[in-house]
Design an enzyme around this catalytic site. Structure first.
Site, PDB file in Angstrom:
ATOM      1  N   TYR A 148      -1.094  28.179  30.284  1.00  0.00           N
ATOM      2  CA  TYR A 148      -1.739  27.007  29.676  1.00  0.00           C
ATOM      3  C   TYR A 148      -2.007  27.207  28.182  1.00  0.00           C
ATOM      4  O   TYR A 148      -1.912  26.275  27.387  1.00  0.00           O
ATOM      5  CB  TYR A 148      -3.019  26.653  30.444  1.00  0.00           C
ATOM      6  CG  TYR A 148      -2.711  25.883  31.700  1.00  0.00           C
ATOM      7  CD1 TYR A 148      -2.546  26.525  32.932  1.00  0.00           C
ATOM      8  CD2 TYR A 148      -2.501  24.512  31.657  1.00  0.00           C
ATOM      9  CE1 TYR A 148      -2.207  25.833  34.073  1.00  0.00           C
ATOM     10  CE2 TYR A 148      -2.158  23.802  32.799  1.00  0.00           C
ATOM     11  CZ  TYR A 148      -2.005  24.451  33.998  1.00  0.00           C
ATOM     12  OH  TYR A 148      -1.643  23.752  35.119  1.00  0.00           O
TER      13      TYR A 148
ATOM     14  N   HIS B 240      -4.399  13.289  35.676  1.00  0.00           N
ATOM     15  CA  HIS B 240      -4.325  14.722  35.987  1.00  0.00           C
ATOM     16  C   HIS B 240      -5.058  15.568  34.962  1.00  0.00           C
ATOM     17  O   HIS B 240      -4.818  16.771  34.879  1.00  0.00           O
ATOM     18  CB  HIS B 240      -2.854  15.151  36.097  1.00  0.00           C
ATOM     19  CG  HIS B 240      -2.151  14.475  37.242  1.00  0.00           C
ATOM     20  ND1 HIS B 240      -0.781  14.336  37.295  1.00  0.00           N
ATOM     21  CD2 HIS B 240      -2.631  13.856  38.346  1.00  0.00           C
ATOM     22  CE1 HIS B 240      -0.461  13.683  38.408  1.00  0.00           C
ATOM     23  NE2 HIS B 240      -1.572  13.378  39.050  1.00  0.00           N
TER      24      HIS B 240
ATOM     25  N   CYS C 144     -17.129  32.078  31.224  1.00  0.00           N
ATOM     26  CA  CYS C 144     -18.103  31.010  30.987  1.00  0.00           C
ATOM     27  C   CYS C 144     -19.367  31.588  30.346  1.00  0.00           C
ATOM     28  O   CYS C 144     -19.889  32.612  30.813  1.00  0.00           O
ATOM     29  CB  CYS C 144     -18.432  30.375  32.343  1.00  0.00           C
ATOM     30  SG  CYS C 144     -19.820  29.252  32.351  1.00  0.00           S
TER      31      CYS C 144
ATOM     32  N   CYS D 238     -22.337  31.165  33.202  1.00  0.00           N
ATOM     33  CA  CYS D 238     -22.432  31.931  34.462  1.00  0.00           C
ATOM     34  C   CYS D 238     -21.468  33.095  34.529  1.00  0.00           C
ATOM     35  O   CYS D 238     -21.417  33.805  35.546  1.00  0.00           O
ATOM     36  CB  CYS D 238     -22.182  30.987  35.651  1.00  0.00           C
ATOM     37  SG  CYS D 238     -20.444  30.596  35.879  1.00  0.00           S
TER      38      CYS D 238
ATOM     39  N   GLY E  82       9.268   7.258  32.382  1.00  0.00           N
ATOM     40  CA  GLY E  82       9.420   8.702  32.200  1.00  0.00           C
ATOM     41  C   GLY E  82       8.806   9.536  33.300  1.00  0.00           C
ATOM     42  O   GLY E  82       8.237  10.595  33.040  1.00  0.00           O
ATOM     43  N   THR E  83       8.937   9.043  34.544  1.00  0.00           N
ATOM     44  CA  THR E  83       8.406   9.832  35.657  1.00  0.00           C
ATOM     45  C   THR E  83       9.395   9.848  36.815  1.00  0.00           C
ATOM     46  O   THR E  83      10.028   8.842  37.133  1.00  0.00           O
ATOM     47  CB  THR E  83       7.027   9.315  36.135  1.00  0.00           C
ATOM     48  OG1 THR E  83       6.585  10.101  37.242  1.00  0.00           O
ATOM     49  CG2 THR E  83       7.078   7.841  36.538  1.00  0.00           C
TER      50      THR E  83
HETATM   51  C1  BV8 Z   1      -4.107  15.231  45.711  1.00  0.00           C
HETATM   52  C2  BV8 Z   1      -1.500  18.694  36.020  1.00  0.00           C
HETATM   53  C3  BV8 Z   1      -5.602  15.159  47.570  1.00  0.00           C
HETATM   54  C4  BV8 Z   1      -1.255  20.163  35.952  1.00  0.00           C
HETATM   55  C5  BV8 Z   1      -0.075  17.847  37.823  1.00  0.00           C
HETATM   56  C6  BV8 Z   1       0.240  12.751  49.572  1.00  0.00           C
HETATM   57  C7  BV8 Z   1      -1.084  12.455  49.224  1.00  0.00           C
HETATM   58  C8  BV8 Z   1      -1.845  13.369  48.495  1.00  0.00           C
HETATM   59  C9  BV8 Z   1      -1.273  14.586  48.073  1.00  0.00           C
HETATM   60  C10 BV8 Z   1       0.045  14.859  48.405  1.00  0.00           C
HETATM   61  C11 BV8 Z   1       0.784  13.958  49.142  1.00  0.00           C
HETATM   62  N1  BV8 Z   1       2.033  14.489  49.308  1.00  0.00           N
HETATM   63  C12 BV8 Z   1       2.101  15.686  48.680  1.00  0.00           C
HETATM   64  C13 BV8 Z   1       0.899  15.956  48.158  1.00  0.00           C
HETATM   65  C14 BV8 Z   1       0.555  17.178  47.434  1.00  0.00           C
HETATM   66  C15 BV8 Z   1       0.810  17.045  45.941  1.00  0.00           C
HETATM   67  C16 BV8 Z   1       2.177  16.493  45.620  1.00  0.00           C
HETATM   68  O1  BV8 Z   1       2.325  15.313  45.299  1.00  0.00           O
HETATM   69  N2  BV8 Z   1       3.169  17.362  45.667  1.00  0.00           N
HETATM   70  C17 BV8 Z   1       4.519  16.992  45.292  1.00  0.00           C
HETATM   71  C18 BV8 Z   1       5.177  18.171  44.570  1.00  0.00           C
HETATM   72  C19 BV8 Z   1       5.275  16.597  46.542  1.00  0.00           C
HETATM   73  N3  BV8 Z   1      -0.213  16.223  45.324  1.00  0.00           N
HETATM   74  C20 BV8 Z   1      -1.357  16.822  44.971  1.00  0.00           C
HETATM   75  O2  BV8 Z   1      -1.624  17.978  45.224  1.00  0.00           O
HETATM   76  C21 BV8 Z   1      -2.358  15.972  44.213  1.00  0.00           C
HETATM   77  N4  BV8 Z   1      -3.632  16.146  44.857  1.00  0.00           N
HETATM   78  O3  BV8 Z   1      -3.496  14.256  46.028  1.00  0.00           O
HETATM   79  O4  BV8 Z   1      -5.383  15.500  46.222  1.00  0.00           O
HETATM   80  C22 BV8 Z   1      -5.422  16.429  48.319  1.00  0.00           C
HETATM   81  C23 BV8 Z   1      -6.400  17.419  48.193  1.00  0.00           C
HETATM   82  C24 BV8 Z   1      -6.256  18.601  48.951  1.00  0.00           C
HETATM   83  C25 BV8 Z   1      -5.135  18.786  49.772  1.00  0.00           C
HETATM   84  C26 BV8 Z   1      -4.135  17.789  49.837  1.00  0.00           C
HETATM   85  C27 BV8 Z   1      -4.278  16.618  49.100  1.00  0.00           C
HETATM   86  C28 BV8 Z   1      -2.520  16.453  42.772  1.00  0.00           C
HETATM   87  C29 BV8 Z   1      -1.238  16.268  42.011  1.00  0.00           C
HETATM   88  C30 BV8 Z   1      -1.488  16.581  40.526  1.00  0.00           C
HETATM   89  C31 BV8 Z   1      -0.828  17.903  40.175  1.00  0.00           C
HETATM   90  N5  BV8 Z   1      -0.984  18.155  38.733  1.00  0.00           N
HETATM   91  N6  BV8 Z   1      -0.298  18.009  36.509  1.00  0.00           N
HETATM   92  C32 BV8 Z   1      -0.281  20.515  34.863  1.00  0.00           C
HETATM   93  O5  BV8 Z   1       0.374  19.610  34.302  1.00  0.00           O
HETATM   94  O6  BV8 Z   1      -0.168  21.705  34.571  1.00  0.00           O
HETATM   95  S1  BV8 Z   1       1.366  17.155  38.336  1.00  0.00           S
HETATM   96  C33 BV8 Z   1       2.477  17.277  37.057  1.00  0.00           C
HETATM   97  O7  BV8 Z   1       3.752  17.191  37.638  1.00  0.00           O
HETATM   98  C34 BV8 Z   1       2.428  16.115  36.115  1.00  0.00           C
HETATM   99  O8  BV8 Z   1       1.130  15.715  35.829  1.00  0.00           O
HETATM  100  C35 BV8 Z   1       3.229  15.056  36.807  1.00  0.00           C
HETATM  101  O9  BV8 Z   1       2.444  14.329  37.700  1.00  0.00           O
HETATM  102  C36 BV8 Z   1       4.187  15.880  37.621  1.00  0.00           C
HETATM  103  C37 BV8 Z   1       5.540  15.893  36.937  1.00  0.00           C
HETATM  104  O10 BV8 Z   1       6.074  14.661  37.216  1.00  0.00           O
HETATM  105  P1  BV8 Z   1       6.674  13.774  36.030  1.00  0.00           P
HETATM  106  O11 BV8 Z   1       5.621  13.477  35.026  1.00  0.00           O
HETATM  107  O12 BV8 Z   1       7.338  12.656  36.693  1.00  0.00           O
HETATM  108  O13 BV8 Z   1       7.710  14.710  35.309  1.00  0.00           O
HETATM  109  P2  BV8 Z   1       9.121  15.123  35.871  1.00  0.00           P
HETATM  110  O14 BV8 Z   1       9.598  16.252  35.032  1.00  0.00           O
HETATM  111  O15 BV8 Z   1       9.060  15.262  37.358  1.00  0.00           O
HETATM  112  O16 BV8 Z   1      10.042  13.838  35.595  1.00  0.00           O
HETATM  113  C38 BV8 Z   1      10.281  13.435  34.286  1.00  0.00           C
HETATM  114  C39 BV8 Z   1      11.169  12.217  34.391  1.00  0.00           C
HETATM  115  O17 BV8 Z   1      11.393  11.732  33.080  1.00  0.00           O
HETATM  116  C40 BV8 Z   1      12.520  12.530  34.991  1.00  0.00           C
HETATM  117  O18 BV8 Z   1      12.849  11.543  35.949  1.00  0.00           O
HETATM  118  C41 BV8 Z   1      13.488  12.453  33.781  1.00  0.00           C
HETATM  119  O19 BV8 Z   1      14.739  11.916  34.147  1.00  0.00           O
HETATM  120  C42 BV8 Z   1      12.773  11.503  32.889  1.00  0.00           C
HETATM  121  N7  BV8 Z   1      12.994  11.715  31.462  1.00  0.00           N
HETATM  122  C43 BV8 Z   1      13.201  12.875  30.808  1.00  0.00           C
HETATM  123  N8  BV8 Z   1      13.290  12.638  29.474  1.00  0.00           N
HETATM  124  C44 BV8 Z   1      13.100  11.296  29.305  1.00  0.00           C
HETATM  125  C45 BV8 Z   1      12.920  10.704  30.570  1.00  0.00           C
HETATM  126  N9  BV8 Z   1      12.709   9.383  30.737  1.00  0.00           N
HETATM  127  C46 BV8 Z   1      12.680   8.623  29.621  1.00  0.00           C
HETATM  128  N10 BV8 Z   1      12.828   9.120  28.372  1.00  0.00           N
HETATM  129  C47 BV8 Z   1      13.060  10.441  28.169  1.00  0.00           C
HETATM  130  N11 BV8 Z   1      13.213  10.920  26.930  1.00  0.00           N
HETATM  131 ZN    ZN Z   2     -19.849  28.799  34.629  1.00  0.00          ZN
END
Ligand code: BV8
Ligand code: ZN
Length: 243
Positions: A67, A119, A147, A150, A187-188
């Site tokens: 990070y 996020h 911290c 703590c 972009g997602t």
């Molecule tokens: C949660 C912060 C409840 C950290 C991130 C159903 C319900 C709930 C949870 C889940 C579920 N199914 C699965 C899950 C678990 C999980 C999940 O979704 N897993 C995935 C892998 C299947 N979800 C979670 O854990 C979420 N928690 O729901 O809580 C819970 C609690 C306990 C137990 C269970 C559930 C939390 C998810 C958040 C994770 N944190 N970020 C950090 O960044 O370090 S996610 C991180 O990855 C990003 O924030 C973003 O969301 C994701 C990346 O996705 P994109 O942004 O779309 O980026 P990506 O590279 O994938 O795509 C880019 C796109 O852009 C591409 O298509 C490309 O073609 C295009 N592109 C590229 N260049 C360009 C472009 N387009 C246009 N112009 C360009 N120039």
């Molecule tokens: Zn603390």
């Protein structure tokens, strides 16, 4: 690049618009997307394996350093024309909500005001034990800064995989998706939930869904319009064509 007159006239009349953005919007600012292979020291890791509470528990220094590197990349990055086009859209639309999955803070730096950072924001740091926000900390090669209240290890204030999103942000995002007339997905890859379900909720409620992405995604087949390409190129031309 030209757009369907039907799309332009609908967008001109729309009063409630939502834009959901992902890492693709920051790609033209030089920030890697999650789908891009990691480089250098980080090439051996998948982001999904670093952005988790387990990874932090197992190897806090590795996660903290990842990070710290990303904070430095973000500090050197600038918002791109895609970010600025969304600022212009917010000025023109009666009720505009920008929902972002990105943790780089570039939308606010570009001037967007009504931004839901689903996020979190990696520039913000908090204690992994008591949750206290840390405005400053001592970087040390030894370990992870602690911290001041703590002594717990500090961590980035982002939502990791397996962690719950802030209920306020999620409820506001759901409400916006439910009630909007136009939903942009920009972009997602639409793979991460619950963010990825927002576009489908908007579709269910009869919103016009416009996807702007470099490649097709699970949403593409259902979206009303798919504008394939770079958001930094498409958005400024689209905003100029509408207003
Ligand atoms: C949660 C912060 C409840 C950290 C991130 C159903 C319900 C709930 C949870 C889940 C579920 N199914 C699965 C899950 C678990 C999980 C999940 O979704 N897993 C995935 C892998 C299947 N979800 C979670 O854990 C979420 N928690 O729901 O809580 C819970 C609690 C306990 C137990 C269970 C559930 C939390 C998810 C958040 C994770 N944190 N970020 C950090 O960044 O370090 S996610 C991180 O990855 C990003 O924030 C973003 O969301 C994701 C990346 O996705 P994109 O942004 O779309 O980026 P990506 O590279 O994938 O795509 C880019 C796109 O852009 C591409 O298509 C490309 O073609 C295009 N592109 C590229 N260049 C360009 C472009 N387009 C246009 N112009 C360009 N120039
Ligand atoms: Zn603390």
């Amino acid at each position: 690049m030209d757009f369907s007159p039907a799309l332009l006239s609908f967008l001109r009349k729309a009063r409630r618009v939502v834009a959901l953005t992902g890492a693709g919007v920051s790609q033209e600012s030089g920030l890697r997307t999650f789908r891009d292979a990691q480089t250098g020291l980080w090439a051996q890791y998948r982001p999904e394996d670093l952005a988790t509470p387990e990874a932090f528990r197992r190897n806090p220094k590795l996660v903290w350093d990842w990070y710290a590197m990303r904070r430095e990349m973000v500090r050197l990055a600038e918002p791109n024309p895609g970010h600025f086009a969304l600022v212009e859209m917010e000025k023109r639309v009666f009720e505009f909500t920008l929902i972002t999955q990105n943790v780089d803070g570039l939308h606010r730096r570009a001037g967007s005001v009504n931004v839901l950072e689903l996020h979190g924001n990696l520039q913000q740091v908090k204690c992994s034990v008591c949750g206290e926000a840390a405005a400053a900390w001592e970087e040390s090669d030894l370990g992870v800064p602690q911290c001041a209240c703590c002594g717990g290890l500090l961590r980035p204030d982002v939502v990791w995989f397996g962690e719950s999103l802030s209920q306020d942000a999620l409820q506001a995002a759901l409400q916006a998706a439910r009630t909007c007339e136009v939903f942009f997905s920009i972009g997602t890859s639409g793979l991460v939930k619950p963010a990825a379900s927002l576009a489908f909720l908007a579709l269910e409620r009869g919103a016009l869904v416009v996807e702007i992405n470099a490649e097709s995604t699970p949403l593409t087949g259902k979206a009303d319009f798919f504008l394939q390409g770079k958001s930094g190129e498409i958005l400024p031309v689209l905003v100029k064509a509408i207003w």
